[in-house]
Every structure is written in C-alpha cells, then in structure tokens.
Design a protein around this motif. Sequence first.
Motif, PDB file in Angstrom:
ATOM      1  N   CYS A  16      -8.757   3.383  -2.030  1.00  0.00           N
ATOM      2  CA  CYS A  16      -8.967   1.947  -1.794  1.00  0.00           C
ATOM      3  C   CYS A  16      -9.552   1.709  -0.407  1.00  0.00           C
ATOM      4  O   CYS A  16      -8.991   2.164   0.599  1.00  0.00           O
ATOM      5  N   GLU A  72      -4.195   3.975  -3.640  1.00  0.00           N
ATOM      6  CA  GLU A  72      -4.269   3.797  -2.184  1.00  0.00           C
ATOM      7  C   GLU A  72      -5.271   4.735  -1.528  1.00  0.00           C
ATOM      8  O   GLU A  72      -6.025   4.333  -0.630  1.00  0.00           O
ATOM      9  N   CYS A  76       0.808  -1.231   0.000  1.00  0.00           N
ATOM     10  CA  CYS A  76       0.000   0.000   0.000  1.00  0.00           C
ATOM     11  C   CYS A  76       0.836   1.274   0.000  1.00  0.00           C
ATOM     12  O   CYS A  76       0.435   2.279  -0.593  1.00  0.00           O
ATOM     13  N   CYS A 114      -0.803  -5.360  -0.508  1.00  0.00           N
ATOM     14  CA  CYS A 114      -2.033  -5.144  -1.272  1.00  0.00           C
ATOM     15  C   CYS A 114      -2.914  -6.378  -1.137  1.00  0.00           C
ATOM     16  O   CYS A 114      -2.437  -7.515  -1.254  1.00  0.00           O
ATOM     17  N   SER A 131      -6.998   0.057   2.118  1.00  0.00           N
ATOM     18  CA  SER A 131      -5.700   0.688   2.342  1.00  0.00           C
ATOM     19  C   SER A 131      -5.179   0.413   3.752  1.00  0.00           C
ATOM     20  O   SER A 131      -5.869   0.645   4.748  1.00  0.00           O
ATOM     21  N   CYS A 181       1.535   3.176  -4.413  1.00  0.00           N
ATOM     22  CA  CYS A 181       0.271   2.701  -5.001  1.00  0.00           C
ATOM     23  C   CYS A 181      -0.562   3.899  -5.466  1.00  0.00           C
ATOM     24  O   CYS A 181      -0.823   4.835  -4.698  1.00  0.00           O
TER      25      CYS A 181
END
Length: 421
Positions: free
Chosen positions: A236, A233, A226, A277, A239, A230
């Motif tokens: 997400c 991130e 993460c 991830c 995260s 990324c």
Amino acid sequence: MIQAALIGAGNRGFYAYGSYALRYPHEIQFIAVAEPDKEKRNKFAEAHGIPESRRFADWTELLEKEKLCEALLICSPDRDHYKPVMQAIEKGYSILLEKPMSPIPLETLEIAEAAEKHQTILTVCHVLRYAPFYQALKEIIDRKVIGDIVSVQWNENVGFYHQAHSFVRGNWRNSQESSSMILQKCCHDMDMLAWLIGTECKSVSSYGSLTYFKKENAPEGAALRCLDGCKVEKECPYSAAKWYLHDRDEWPANVITADSSLASRLKAIQEGPYGRCVYHCDNDVVDHQVVNLLFENEVTVSFTMTAFTKDICRHFKIMGTKGEIIGNDAKNELLINYFSGQTEMVHPATVKGGHMGSDTKIMADFIQRVNEKNHSSLTSARASAQSHMIAYAAEESRVTGKTISLEEYVANLKKEKAETV
C-alpha cells in the motif's frame, strides 16, 4: 530584538516560525507559550528557555495576563483563531496569524475590521507572497513583459502522501473540525492569483468531491489500522509504517508525536490517528476540486487542486497579450515565451526555510514591521480577508452548484452581520 509569545506549538508554530528565533536569537525571543498538549508545550518551552510560569495550557490563561511582550504568534487550529486574535487586537499585540483567518466568513471580516480600527500590525501567513520565486514572478508580471494577462491555468498538486497525512488522517481531514479543503489548503492559491492578477475577482464556480479516500475503495484484506494485520500493508502506498517509521527527522514522520524516538512513533501509529487506514477515516474534505474565476478586465482562471500527484508542487501557465509564463515552483523555473520568438528561463534566488524560504522571509518581514511600528503588510488582514472570500465563495459554489458573484456574496455577509447586531 523583539519579545514574542506563541499560541499553538504544533508543526507551524514550532518548526516554521519558532525555529527562526533559534537561528536568529538577536532578532526575536519567545518568552511565553500556550499549548494544550503538555509534551508539545514543554518541548517548545525548553527549546526557547521559557520558565514554568510562562507555560500555559490554554490561550485564555496567556491573554488574561497583562500584555507580556510586543508580538503574538497565533498558530492554533483553524477554529481557534477568532477569539484569541480578537482579544490580542484589544490588548495591543502585534500579531502573526496562521491562515486561514477563520473558517467562518463573518469572523474573517470582523478580524479585518478590528485590525484596521485599532491600527494593529497583523500579518496573515499567506507565506507564498514572500517566497523569492513568487516575488520574481510578480515582478515579471508587473513589468508587463508578457503584456496584459488574459488567462491563467494553475495547478495545486497536493501529492498523494501529503493528502493522506494532512487531509485524510490528519488535523485538516474533517471540515467540521477545521475548514474546507479549498480554504485550508488552497487559500494560498486564491491569494496568489488575486495578488498576481492585481484586480478584483468578480465571480466563481467550482466542482469537486471526495472520490477515493473512503471505505468502499478499501482493497480486500485492508484492516482498520495499518499495523493491525492488514494484508495489503506491504504494497500500500499509504502505509503508515512506510511514512512514519523511517526518516524520523523529516516531515511527516517528525510531526506525529512530540518525541521522535522510534518507540514513540510506533506507539503513535498503533494508537493514534496517523495509523488508521486511509480508507477508514472520518475525513470529509475533497480530494480533487476545480475552480473557475472571472476577474475584472475579463481575465479568466482555471484552477485545479488534486491529491493524485507524485510530487508536491504548483505549476502554472500565465498567458498574456505579448507572451506566456510557464512555471514550476518545485523546479524553481520560470520560462518566458515571448511571441516575438525569444525565450527566457529565470531561476529566482533561493532562501533556506520551508515553503521555498517564505517561512523565513515572512518572519523577517514581521519582525522588521514590529520594530519600525509599520502597520502596512503584504498580507494584511484586509488583503487576506479579500482573498479568503474567493475561497469561501468557491466552496459555496461547489456545494450549491451555483456560480457565485463575489460582490453579492460579500454584500449578503455584511447584511447578515448587520441583522445580527
């Protein structure tokens, strides 16, 4: 007051059960700990005043000593239950054993047989049986206010972030290292259903898979970790920064490192498993599964476990010949709809502690049984082994696509055991 030793000072050992002794020091005192992680071992030992001589890096060091105390709590990883519990039974300890008993069905049967043979006080941590919410539900069912149970719909809503933390990044992500999802997470549910219905399960069928948390579903721009640049991130929902850099005293941020400081948590997600991830982990356990159960008296159950919920809760509908019960444990609500037209809402009493107070209640019950030398238990090795068999059979069905007869499944296990002796 009883004295106890702990094997496994992780989240369950430290927070769920160990913390009980800090709140009720007149009931239980921990005098030894075995934990391979030095930070966790010392953190537990210092919290409980355990001297260096009683801090062990390996459970074998603890159990090779003469019996140290009355009680032993075994909260080690799933695949490290069988050997220590069998040795502890031989040494005469009273035992609180974290679930699952073992990922291997034959080992579970052997634990139950050994506990009965030695008349060991052995309580398995199917903690939900001790929760006031579920005890109230059991009492309502046993009073037959909805008549005889005919069918049940039961949902285990794991929660998207709980799935990501525990079953994608965490300790129970890989069945070869821990156990299957239906055993590790949902043996609670198989146990609850068996207890509430109160008859033998006859057959099981199951479907499920790992559908979402795999590399082909990674969004464009996702990095392997993460915090390694990324590109998605920030938006997400999984995260690591969102889940582990805030609320350090709250789960799950408080369990990724023994030291909960910001610097330690940042290092943990930069270098450890919790910073990966969710689409690029070594997970293989399912993220959704359904199980169909047939109990005696033609009672049918439809069970669903899913990662894809916002809330972490169990909700259910239990349908009887005179009414139905609709429940949600997160809301602490039991709605009884009588076919006469009457309705009744029940809000059971609450107790402080994890799992709706059941972590507190199971410790209190265990301590009382040790003090009274009472070998019975609501979640004895025998009762827990029986509900474990439902989970094992469900996984067998999921993998093979076959409907599994519980009687035949257990008989084959016992035959296999006899042939290996």
